[in-house]
Design an enzyme around this catalytic site. Structure first.
Site, PDB file in Angstrom:
ATOM      1  N   ASN A  12       0.854  -1.187   0.000  1.00  0.00           N
ATOM      2  CA  ASN A  12       0.000   0.000   0.000  1.00  0.00           C
ATOM      3  C   ASN A  12       0.895   1.245   0.000  1.00  0.00           C
ATOM      4  O   ASN A  12       1.726   1.414   0.898  1.00  0.00           O
ATOM      5  CB  ASN A  12      -0.903  -0.044   1.251  1.00  0.00           C
ATOM      6  CG  ASN A  12      -1.824   1.154   1.353  1.00  0.00           C
ATOM      7  OD1 ASN A  12      -1.408   2.274   1.107  1.00  0.00           O
ATOM      8  ND2 ASN A  12      -3.066   0.924   1.731  1.00  0.00           N
ATOM      9  N   HIS A  15       0.960   6.198   1.939  1.00  0.00           N
ATOM     10  CA  HIS A  15       1.691   7.138   2.797  1.00  0.00           C
ATOM     11  C   HIS A  15       2.911   7.756   2.133  1.00  0.00           C
ATOM     12  O   HIS A  15       3.520   8.668   2.695  1.00  0.00           O
ATOM     13  CB  HIS A  15       1.972   6.494   4.150  1.00  0.00           C
ATOM     14  CG  HIS A  15       0.674   6.221   4.858  1.00  0.00           C
ATOM     15  ND1 HIS A  15      -0.231   7.229   5.140  1.00  0.00           N
ATOM     16  CD2 HIS A  15       0.079   5.064   5.241  1.00  0.00           C
ATOM     17  CE1 HIS A  15      -1.305   6.703   5.699  1.00  0.00           C
ATOM     18  NE2 HIS A  15      -1.141   5.400   5.762  1.00  0.00           N
ATOM     19  N   HIS A  48      -5.604   3.724  -1.688  1.00  0.00           N
ATOM     20  CA  HIS A  48      -6.923   4.092  -1.151  1.00  0.00           C
ATOM     21  C   HIS A  48      -7.217   5.535  -1.554  1.00  0.00           C
ATOM     22  O   HIS A  48      -6.562   6.461  -1.087  1.00  0.00           O
ATOM     23  CB  HIS A  48      -6.882   3.941   0.375  1.00  0.00           C
ATOM     24  CG  HIS A  48      -8.176   4.229   1.068  1.00  0.00           C
ATOM     25  ND1 HIS A  48      -8.335   4.113   2.425  1.00  0.00           N
ATOM     26  CD2 HIS A  48      -9.386   4.621   0.590  1.00  0.00           C
ATOM     27  CE1 HIS A  48      -9.576   4.429   2.764  1.00  0.00           C
ATOM     28  NE2 HIS A  48     -10.228   4.746   1.665  1.00  0.00           N
ATOM     29  N   ARG A  50      -9.327   8.305  -0.872  1.00  0.00           N
ATOM     30  CA  ARG A  50     -10.300   8.742   0.136  1.00  0.00           C
ATOM     31  C   ARG A  50     -11.146   9.881  -0.392  1.00  0.00           C
ATOM     32  O   ARG A  50     -10.703  10.640  -1.250  1.00  0.00           O
ATOM     33  CB  ARG A  50      -9.580   9.204   1.404  1.00  0.00           C
ATOM     34  CG  ARG A  50      -9.117   8.076   2.287  1.00  0.00           C
ATOM     35  CD  ARG A  50      -8.468   8.612   3.548  1.00  0.00           C
ATOM     36  NE  ARG A  50      -8.314   7.561   4.529  1.00  0.00           N
ATOM     37  CZ  ARG A  50      -9.195   7.293   5.492  1.00  0.00           C
ATOM     38  NH1 ARG A  50     -10.284   8.028   5.631  1.00  0.00           N
ATOM     39  NH2 ARG A  50      -8.986   6.315   6.333  1.00  0.00           N
ATOM     40  N   ARG A  54      -6.872  12.875   1.048  1.00  0.00           N
ATOM     41  CA  ARG A  54      -5.796  13.326   1.941  1.00  0.00           C
ATOM     42  C   ARG A  54      -4.427  12.777   1.538  1.00  0.00           C
ATOM     43  O   ARG A  54      -3.422  13.330   1.872  1.00  0.00           O
ATOM     44  CB  ARG A  54      -6.108  12.978   3.394  1.00  0.00           C
ATOM     45  CG  ARG A  54      -6.050  11.507   3.695  1.00  0.00           C
ATOM     46  CD  ARG A  54      -6.235  11.230   5.164  1.00  0.00           C
ATOM     47  NE  ARG A  54      -7.602  11.453   5.596  1.00  0.00           N
ATOM     48  CZ  ARG A  54      -8.114  10.908   6.709  1.00  0.00           C
ATOM     49  NH1 ARG A  54      -7.365  10.167   7.489  1.00  0.00           N
ATOM     50  NH2 ARG A  54      -9.376  11.118   7.030  1.00  0.00           N
ATOM     51  N   GLU A  75      -8.702   0.685  -3.222  1.00  0.00           N
ATOM     52  CA  GLU A  75      -9.490   0.749  -1.983  1.00  0.00           C
ATOM     53  C   GLU A  75     -10.390   1.952  -2.010  1.00  0.00           C
ATOM     54  O   GLU A  75      -9.932   3.062  -2.336  1.00  0.00           O
ATOM     55  CB  GLU A  75      -8.539   0.923  -0.803  1.00  0.00           C
ATOM     56  CG  GLU A  75      -8.353  -0.296   0.034  1.00  0.00           C
ATOM     57  CD  GLU A  75      -7.509   0.027   1.239  1.00  0.00           C
ATOM     58  OE1 GLU A  75      -7.852   0.944   1.998  1.00  0.00           O
ATOM     59  OE2 GLU A  75      -6.485  -0.637   1.394  1.00  0.00           O
ATOM     60  N   THR A 106      -8.158   3.621   8.589  1.00  0.00           N
ATOM     61  CA  THR A 106      -9.388   2.820   8.538  1.00  0.00           C
ATOM     62  C   THR A 106      -9.516   2.049   9.848  1.00  0.00           C
ATOM     63  O   THR A 106      -8.841   1.047  10.049  1.00  0.00           O
ATOM     64  CB  THR A 106      -9.340   1.863   7.323  1.00  0.00           C
ATOM     65  OG1 THR A 106      -8.899   2.608   6.196  1.00  0.00           O
ATOM     66  CG2 THR A 106     -10.704   1.269   7.047  1.00  0.00           C
ATOM     67  N   GLU A 156     -11.195  -9.239   3.242  1.00  0.00           N
ATOM     68  CA  GLU A 156      -9.910  -8.910   3.861  1.00  0.00           C
ATOM     69  C   GLU A 156     -10.166  -8.744   5.352  1.00  0.00           C
ATOM     70  O   GLU A 156     -11.001  -7.937   5.774  1.00  0.00           O
ATOM     71  CB  GLU A 156      -9.332  -7.629   3.258  1.00  0.00           C
ATOM     72  CG  GLU A 156      -7.999  -7.273   3.917  1.00  0.00           C
ATOM     73  CD  GLU A 156      -7.182  -6.246   3.142  1.00  0.00           C
ATOM     74  OE1 GLU A 156      -7.329  -6.156   1.902  1.00  0.00           O
ATOM     75  OE2 GLU A 156      -6.390  -5.557   3.800  1.00  0.00           O
ATOM     76  N   HIS A 199      -3.646  -4.531   7.841  1.00  0.00           N
ATOM     77  CA  HIS A 199      -3.751  -3.344   8.697  1.00  0.00           C
ATOM     78  C   HIS A 199      -2.823  -3.469   9.893  1.00  0.00           C
ATOM     79  O   HIS A 199      -2.993  -4.360  10.723  1.00  0.00           O
ATOM     80  CB  HIS A 199      -5.179  -3.050   9.186  1.00  0.00           C
ATOM     81  CG  HIS A 199      -5.355  -1.572   9.450  1.00  0.00           C
ATOM     82  ND1 HIS A 199      -4.892  -0.953  10.569  1.00  0.00           N
ATOM     83  CD2 HIS A 199      -5.879  -0.587   8.667  1.00  0.00           C
ATOM     84  CE1 HIS A 199      -5.150   0.346  10.501  1.00  0.00           C
ATOM     85  NE2 HIS A 199      -5.738   0.592   9.349  1.00  0.00           N
TER      86      HIS A 199
HETATM   87  N1  PXP Z   1      -5.867  -3.183   4.122  1.00  0.00           N
HETATM   88  C1  PXP Z   1      -6.817  -2.227   4.158  1.00  0.00           C
HETATM   89  C2  PXP Z   1      -8.179  -2.583   3.696  1.00  0.00           C
HETATM   90  C3  PXP Z   1      -6.516  -0.916   4.588  1.00  0.00           C
HETATM   91  O1  PXP Z   1      -7.493   0.021   4.641  1.00  0.00           O
HETATM   92  C4  PXP Z   1      -5.197  -0.617   4.973  1.00  0.00           C
HETATM   93  C5  PXP Z   1      -4.848   0.768   5.402  1.00  0.00           C
HETATM   94  O2  PXP Z   1      -5.081   1.665   4.390  1.00  0.00           O
HETATM   95  C6  PXP Z   1      -4.232  -1.636   4.894  1.00  0.00           C
HETATM   96  C7  PXP Z   1      -4.606  -2.907   4.485  1.00  0.00           C
HETATM   97  C8  PXP Z   1      -2.811  -1.389   5.217  1.00  0.00           C
HETATM   98  O3  PXP Z   1      -2.651  -1.013   6.549  1.00  0.00           O
HETATM   99  P1  PXP Z   1      -1.275  -0.463   7.012  1.00  0.00           P
HETATM  100  O4  PXP Z   1      -1.019   0.797   6.259  1.00  0.00           O
HETATM  101  O5  PXP Z   1      -1.475  -0.244   8.478  1.00  0.00           O
HETATM  102  O6  PXP Z   1      -0.237  -1.513   6.726  1.00  0.00           O
END
Ligand code: PXP
Length: 249
Positions: A12, A15, A48, A50, A54, A75, A106, A156, A199
């Protein structure tokens, strides 16, 4: 049902965009990070979009669709705006997540059980367009059953509670969460759902989750992007891959 030996890693890149947006310019570029992640062994890229944009922006999604050779897991919240964007791009996968403006990340899973009819209608066109629809949920039987009933291909499982308990030293609770995740991964697999998880996962927390044979994909972002400050993005991803493969072996 068969188990998959290869555990997929979805990276992901949200960030990277968070850091970019802190200054409002073009760097660091999340698409460049996605290409690097793909070269470093990511099996997919997650982004993602949003409602408040952001981190990831609309142009990032356009560019990711152009640039990636691995699948994009898009996402999004279950809103008409996001549905339109997804239908325009037709990404490989669409992961439906709950979204609140005031949250930092999330926080929980989607309440599928309470919004079953709306969600069934919402995902139908996405499925018809060829997207694999994934639903991000807490490890609860009633949510899994509802996700199955609405016709999702994938769930998930939210690993946040397990990871938080570990980080805060609440090890009894962590172990209970892990057990719940194990049981629910088995339950979902038996229903015929493809099981993903994610997550908050880190090098310390990934192994027990990666050991569950029912889980075929982990989506990991924040920790990897943070760790890349210290070791670089490719080595950070390679180490996560190594830990996942070791656990699966
Ligand atoms: N899976 C989903 C559905 C998420 O919303 C997120 C966070 O955006 C992640 C995985 C990844 O989480 P993390 O950034 O904490 O590794």
């Amino acid at each position: 049902m068969t188990y998959s030996e290869h555990l997929r890693l979805g990276v992901n890149i949200d960030h990277v965009a968070t850091v970019r947006n802190a200054r409002g310019g073009a760097t660091p570029d999340p698409v460049r990070a996605a290409i690097l992640a793909q070269e470093a062994g990511a099996d997919g890229i997650t982004a993602h979009l949003r409602e408040d944009r952001r981190h990831i922006g609309d142009a990032d999604i356009d560019r990711l669709m152009e640039a990636l050779t691995v699948p994009l897991n898009f996402e999004m919240a279950a809103t008409p705006e996001m549905q339109q964007i997804a239908l325009r791009h037709k990404p490989h996968a669409v992961c439906i997540v709950p979204e609140k403006r005031e949250e930092r990340t999330t926080e929980g899973g989607l309440e599928v059980a309470r919004e079953e009819n709306e969600l069934a209608h919402f995902i139908a066109p996405l499925r018809d367009a060829g997207c694999r629809v994934s639903i991000f949920i807490a490890a609860e039987q009633r949510q899994i059953e509802a996700a199955h009933r609405i016709g999702a291909a994938v769930i998930e499982l939210h690993t946040g509670a397990y990871c938080d308990a570990h980080a805060e030293g609440r090890f009894d609770e962590r172990d209970k969460e892990l057990e719940r995740l194990r049981e629910m991964a088995q339950f979902a697999h038996l229903l015929g759902l493809e099981v993903h998880a994610g997550h908050g996962l880190t090098y310390e927390t990934v192994k027990p989750i990666a050991e569950f044979p029912e889980i075929v994909e982990l989506n990991i972002g924040h920790f990897l992007i943070g760790e890349s400050i210290f070791r670089g993005l490719s080595p950070a991803i390679a180490e996560m891959r190594r830990l996942m493969s070791e656990a699966r072996a």
